[in-house]
Enzyme design. Structure first.
Site, PDB file in Angstrom:
ATOM      1  N   CYS A   1       0.827  -1.214   0.000  1.00  0.00           N
ATOM      2  CA  CYS A   1       0.000   0.000   0.000  1.00  0.00           C
ATOM      3  C   CYS A   1       0.861   1.263   0.000  1.00  0.00           C
ATOM      4  CB  CYS A   1      -0.911  -0.059   1.225  1.00  0.00           C
ATOM      5  SG  CYS A   1      -1.797   1.460   1.596  1.00  0.00           S
TER       6      CYS A   1
ATOM      7  N   CYS B   1       0.002   3.785   2.741  1.00  0.00           N
ATOM      8  CA  CYS B   1       0.450   3.245   4.033  1.00  0.00           C
ATOM      9  C   CYS B   1       1.924   3.570   4.265  1.00  0.00           C
ATOM     10  CB  CYS B   1       0.244   1.734   4.082  1.00  0.00           C
ATOM     11  SG  CYS B   1      -1.465   1.204   3.930  1.00  0.00           S
TER      12      CYS B   1
END
Length: 107
Positions: A32, A35
């Site tokens: 991600c 993230c």
């Protein structure tokens, strides 16, 4: 320096729900991009809030039952739990000042 611990769904109740101090939990995944962008901010907050809040991470891919239990539809999702209850939730990347504004009142 406060270390950001990864927890598993089997530890969630003990580490988060039963905590005597507020808990900031970052639901993340290695693939991600957003993230990865929020990761250094989470680490900074762990240091800055050491003793005031516990800061932990949870890998979404490794803990699907917890993701379902909490109704997480996207990552990163960052939640603050206090006294066993979720009090704040943000999904997606936000800069540090927005995260602090949202979560710090619960410390």
């Amino acid at each position: 320096m406060a270390e950001v611990k990864y927890i598993q769904q089997t530890e969630f109740d003990a580490e988060v729900i039963d905590s005597t101090i507020p808990v900031l939990i970052d639901f993340t995944a290695v693939w991600c991009g957003p993230c990865k962008m929020v990761d250094p901010i989470i680490k900074q907050l762990a240091v800055e809030w050491d003793g005031k809040a516990k800061v932990v991470k949870c890998d979404a891919d490794q803990n699907p039952d917890l993701i379902t239990r909490l109704g997480i539809m996207g990552i990163p999702t960052i939640m603050m739990f206090k006294d066993g209850n979720m009090v704040e939730r943000i999904t997606g990347y936000k800069p540090k000042d927005q995260l602090v504004a949202k979560f710090q009142p619960h410390l």
